[in-house]
Motif scaffolding. Structure first.
Motif, PDB file in Angstrom:
ATOM      1  N   LEU A  32      40.115  47.128 -48.353  1.00 20.30           N
ATOM      2  CA  LEU A  32      40.714  47.068 -47.031  1.00 20.30           C
ATOM      3  C   LEU A  32      41.165  45.642 -46.743  1.00 20.30           C
ATOM      4  N   SER A  33      42.193  45.514 -45.904  1.00 17.90           N
ATOM      5  CA  SER A  33      42.677  44.189 -45.534  1.00 17.90           C
ATOM      6  C   SER A  33      41.675  43.544 -44.567  1.00 17.90           C
ATOM      7  N   PRO A  34      41.733  42.225 -44.370  1.00 19.42           N
ATOM      8  CA  PRO A  34      40.820  41.572 -43.423  1.00 19.42           C
ATOM      9  C   PRO A  34      40.918  42.143 -42.002  1.00 19.42           C
ATOM     10  N   LEU A  35      42.119  42.504 -41.581  1.00 18.36           N
ATOM     11  CA  LEU A  35      42.281  43.093 -40.246  1.00 18.36           C
ATOM     12  C   LEU A  35      41.604  44.455 -40.170  1.00 18.36           C
ATOM     13  N   GLN A  36      41.764  45.267 -41.209  1.00 22.81           N
ATOM     14  CA  GLN A  36      41.135  46.581 -41.235  1.00 22.81           C
ATOM     15  C   GLN A  36      39.617  46.453 -41.234  1.00 22.81           C
ATOM     16  N   LYS A  37      39.095  45.481 -41.976  1.00 23.08           N
ATOM     17  CA  LYS A  37      37.649  45.260 -41.993  1.00 23.08           C
ATOM     18  C   LYS A  37      37.138  44.893 -40.608  1.00 23.08           C
ATOM     19  N   LYS A  38      37.891  44.069 -39.894  1.00 21.07           N
ATOM     20  CA  LYS A  38      37.513  43.656 -38.541  1.00 21.07           C
ATOM     21  C   LYS A  38      37.517  44.859 -37.592  1.00 21.07           C
ATOM     22  N   LEU A  39      38.538  45.691 -37.703  1.00 20.49           N
ATOM     23  CA  LEU A  39      38.620  46.892 -36.867  1.00 20.49           C
ATOM     24  C   LEU A  39      37.466  47.844 -37.150  1.00 20.49           C
ATOM     25  N   ALA A  53      32.560  56.288 -43.485  1.00 16.17           N
ATOM     26  CA  ALA A  53      32.830  56.417 -44.918  1.00 16.17           C
ATOM     27  C   ALA A  53      34.113  57.216 -45.155  1.00 16.17           C
ATOM     28  N   GLU A  54      34.296  58.263 -44.378  1.00 22.23           N
ATOM     29  CA  GLU A  54      35.507  59.092 -44.497  1.00 22.23           C
ATOM     30  C   GLU A  54      36.745  58.280 -44.122  1.00 22.23           C
ATOM     31  N   MET A  55      36.629  57.498 -43.064  1.00 18.08           N
ATOM     32  CA  MET A  55      37.749  56.654 -42.638  1.00 18.08           C
ATOM     33  C   MET A  55      38.096  55.628 -43.705  1.00 18.08           C
ATOM     34  N   LYS A  56      37.096  55.005 -44.274  1.00 16.99           N
ATOM     35  CA  LYS A  56      37.315  53.979 -45.282  1.00 16.99           C
ATOM     36  C   LYS A  56      38.016  54.579 -46.503  1.00 16.99           C
ATOM     37  N   LYS A  61      43.352  55.183 -49.342  1.00 13.78           N
ATOM     38  CA  LYS A  61      44.422  56.046 -49.851  1.00 13.78           C
ATOM     39  C   LYS A  61      45.780  55.660 -49.264  1.00 13.78           C
ATOM     40  N   GLY A  62      45.787  54.910 -48.154  1.00 18.53           N
ATOM     41  CA  GLY A  62      47.048  54.462 -47.577  1.00 18.53           C
ATOM     42  C   GLY A  62      47.267  54.872 -46.127  1.00 18.53           C
ATOM     43  N   PHE A  63      46.337  55.630 -45.557  1.00 19.31           N
ATOM     44  CA  PHE A  63      46.477  56.017 -44.158  1.00 19.31           C
ATOM     45  C   PHE A  63      46.181  54.820 -43.259  1.00 19.31           C
ATOM     46  N   CYS A  64      46.859  54.735 -42.131  1.00 16.41           N
ATOM     47  CA  CYS A  64      46.582  53.647 -41.198  1.00 16.41           C
ATOM     48  C   CYS A  64      45.289  53.965 -40.435  1.00 16.41           C
ATOM     49  N   PHE A  65      44.812  53.022 -39.654  1.00 21.73           N
ATOM     50  CA  PHE A  65      43.545  53.158 -38.949  1.00 21.73           C
ATOM     51  C   PHE A  65      43.536  54.399 -38.054  1.00 21.73           C
ATOM     52  N   GLU A  66      44.583  54.565 -37.270  1.00 23.72           N
ATOM     53  CA  GLU A  66      44.642  55.680 -36.321  1.00 23.72           C
ATOM     54  C   GLU A  66      44.697  57.031 -37.031  1.00 23.72           C
TER      55      GLU A  66
END
Length: 78
Positions: A32-39, A53-56, A61-66
């Motif tokens: 994950l990118s640093p921003l994704q890790k922070k979120l 775990a499912e979100m991660k 796989k390429g899905f955005c956070f939302e």
């Protein structure tokens, strides 16, 4: 002269449209990118480990956070 209107039983309902499948917005990645890790760190307070775990997995796989959040809410729950 009679009106030529179709009978109620002759009228057919329109078929339901299929909802389009959600596609990943980004390319698959190994981390994950640093921003994704922070979120994810702030998001962790409100959700279970299974949800996280499912979100991660989906974000890798390429899905955005939302997108990942919405899909994991449907499949795993809170």
């Amino acid at each position: 002269m009679p009106y030529h209107t179709p009978a109620k039983r002759a009228m057919k309902k329109a078929p339901m449209k299929k909802t389009p499948k959600m596609k990943p917005l980004n390319k698959p990645r190994k981390q994950l990118s640093p921003l994704q890790k922070k979120l994810m760190e702030s998001h962790k307070k409100h959700h279970t480990a299974k949800h996280m775990a499912e979100m991660k997995k989906m974000m890798k796989k390429g899905f955005c956070f939302e997108q990942a959040h919405n899909r994991s809410m449907k499949s795993v729950g809170k």
